[in-house]
Motif scaffolding. Structure first.
Motif, PDB file in Angstrom:
ATOM      1  N   THR A  57       0.813  -1.346   0.348  1.00 47.51           N
ATOM      2  CA  THR A  57      -0.352   0.202   0.182  1.00 47.51           C
ATOM      3  C   THR A  57       1.031   1.376   0.091  1.00 47.51           C
ATOM      4  O   THR A  57       1.816   1.407   0.825  1.00 47.51           O
ATOM      5  CB  THR A  57      -0.834  -0.085   1.094  1.00 47.51           C
ATOM      6  OG1 THR A  57      -1.368  -0.928   1.402  1.00 47.51           O
ATOM      7  CG2 THR A  57      -1.807   1.287   1.664  1.00 47.51           C
ATOM      8  N   PHE A  58       0.746   2.624  -1.136  1.00 48.57           N
ATOM      9  CA  PHE A  58       1.498   3.623  -1.020  1.00 48.57           C
ATOM     10  C   PHE A  58       0.400   4.938  -0.739  1.00 48.57           C
ATOM     11  O   PHE A  58      -0.905   4.188  -1.108  1.00 48.57           O
ATOM     12  CB  PHE A  58       2.072   3.297  -2.251  1.00 48.57           C
ATOM     13  CG  PHE A  58       1.323   3.766  -3.337  1.00 48.57           C
ATOM     14  CD1 PHE A  58       1.541   5.001  -4.303  1.00 48.57           C
ATOM     15  CD2 PHE A  58       0.998   2.922  -3.926  1.00 48.57           C
ATOM     16  CE1 PHE A  58       0.912   4.613  -5.185  1.00 48.57           C
ATOM     17  CE2 PHE A  58       0.617   2.400  -5.295  1.00 48.57           C
ATOM     18  CZ  PHE A  58       0.932   3.774  -6.245  1.00 48.57           C
ATOM     19  N   THR A  59       0.651   5.798  -0.791  1.00 49.13           N
ATOM     20  CA  THR A  59       0.431   6.770  -0.304  1.00 49.13           C
ATOM     21  C   THR A  59      -0.274   7.726  -1.519  1.00 49.13           C
ATOM     22  O   THR A  59       1.669   8.372  -1.131  1.00 49.13           O
ATOM     23  CB  THR A  59       0.485   8.313   1.221  1.00 49.13           C
ATOM     24  OG1 THR A  59       0.107   6.453   2.174  1.00 49.13           O
ATOM     25  CG2 THR A  59      -0.570   8.438   1.811  1.00 49.13           C
ATOM     26  N   LEU A  60      -0.882   7.968  -2.220  1.00 52.71           N
ATOM     27  CA  LEU A  60      -0.509   9.159  -3.213  1.00 52.71           C
ATOM     28  C   LEU A  60      -0.841  10.709  -2.818  1.00 52.71           C
ATOM     29  O   LEU A  60      -1.439  11.302  -1.535  1.00 52.71           O
ATOM     30  CB  LEU A  60      -2.457   9.180  -4.434  1.00 52.71           C
ATOM     31  CG  LEU A  60      -2.298   7.943  -5.602  1.00 52.71           C
ATOM     32  CD1 LEU A  60      -3.644   7.923  -5.557  1.00 52.71           C
ATOM     33  CD2 LEU A  60      -0.957   8.306  -6.050  1.00 52.71           C
ATOM     34  N   LYS A  61       0.076  11.267  -3.119  1.00 49.12           N
ATOM     35  CA  LYS A  61       0.639  12.919  -2.195  1.00 49.12           C
ATOM     36  C   LYS A  61      -0.585  13.789  -3.425  1.00 49.12           C
ATOM     37  O   LYS A  61      -0.561  13.250  -4.702  1.00 49.12           O
ATOM     38  CB  LYS A  61       1.616  13.291  -2.558  1.00 49.12           C
ATOM     39  CG  LYS A  61       2.686  12.176  -1.308  1.00 49.12           C
ATOM     40  CD  LYS A  61       3.489  12.803  -1.470  1.00 49.12           C
ATOM     41  CE  LYS A  61       4.741  11.881  -0.584  1.00 49.12           C
ATOM     42  NZ  LYS A  61       6.165  12.151   0.429  1.00 49.12           N
ATOM     43  N   PRO A  62      -1.002  15.043  -2.173  1.00 49.91           N
ATOM     44  CA  PRO A  62      -2.317  15.387  -2.948  1.00 49.91           C
ATOM     45  C   PRO A  62      -1.541  16.188  -4.707  1.00 49.91           C
ATOM     46  O   PRO A  62      -1.781  16.133  -5.458  1.00 49.91           O
ATOM     47  CB  PRO A  62      -2.097  17.448  -2.145  1.00 49.91           C
ATOM     48  CG  PRO A  62      -1.842  15.978  -1.020  1.00 49.91           C
ATOM     49  CD  PRO A  62      -1.158  15.395  -1.370  1.00 49.91           C
TER      50      PRO A  62
END
Length: 124
Positions: A57-62
């Protein structure tokens, strides 16, 4: 926003995944009405996916673009780590590692953008 990336073609354990699917007692799982059967089937396959298919799982940045996926995030993180290492310890080896990470992210970003554009063109 968090996104799960299924690494189907890379490190998936296909042999064990297919073995687990063939060993699953489908007659006892697929009982009841159609809605219940669909739910049971989906949860069974999903639990086996979680077990045998890598799914980081990875976090998308704005500020990330829509074509910026898992490979791009990993390459960006590696470049950032290499830069911090070089700034802390400015050796020739660390400089080369940062240059290699920079070249790698450049290649990955170009490929991701091209694939995204090709996908858009195919939809038109």
């Amino acid at each position: 926003m968090k996104r799960t990336n299924w690494l189907w073609g890379r490190k998936a354990n296909w042999e064990n995944f297919l073995g687990a699917l063939s060993q699953t007692p489908w007659r006892s799982i697929l009982t009841g009405d159609v809605g219940t059967q669909i739910g049971s089937f989906t949860s069974t396959v999903h639990s086996l996916q979680n077990k045998y298919i890598p799914n980081p799982t990875f976090t998308l940045k704005p500020h990330d673009h829509s074509w910026f996926g898992y490979d791009c995030r990993v390459a960006a993180d590696n470049k950032s780590k290499a830069w911090r290492r070089y700034k802390r310890h400015p050796t020739q080896a660390n400089k080369q590692l940062h240059k290699a990470a920079s070249d790698n992210i450049r290649r990955i970003l170009r490929l991701a953008q091209q694939q995204w554009q090709d996908e858009l063109r195919s939809k038109l």
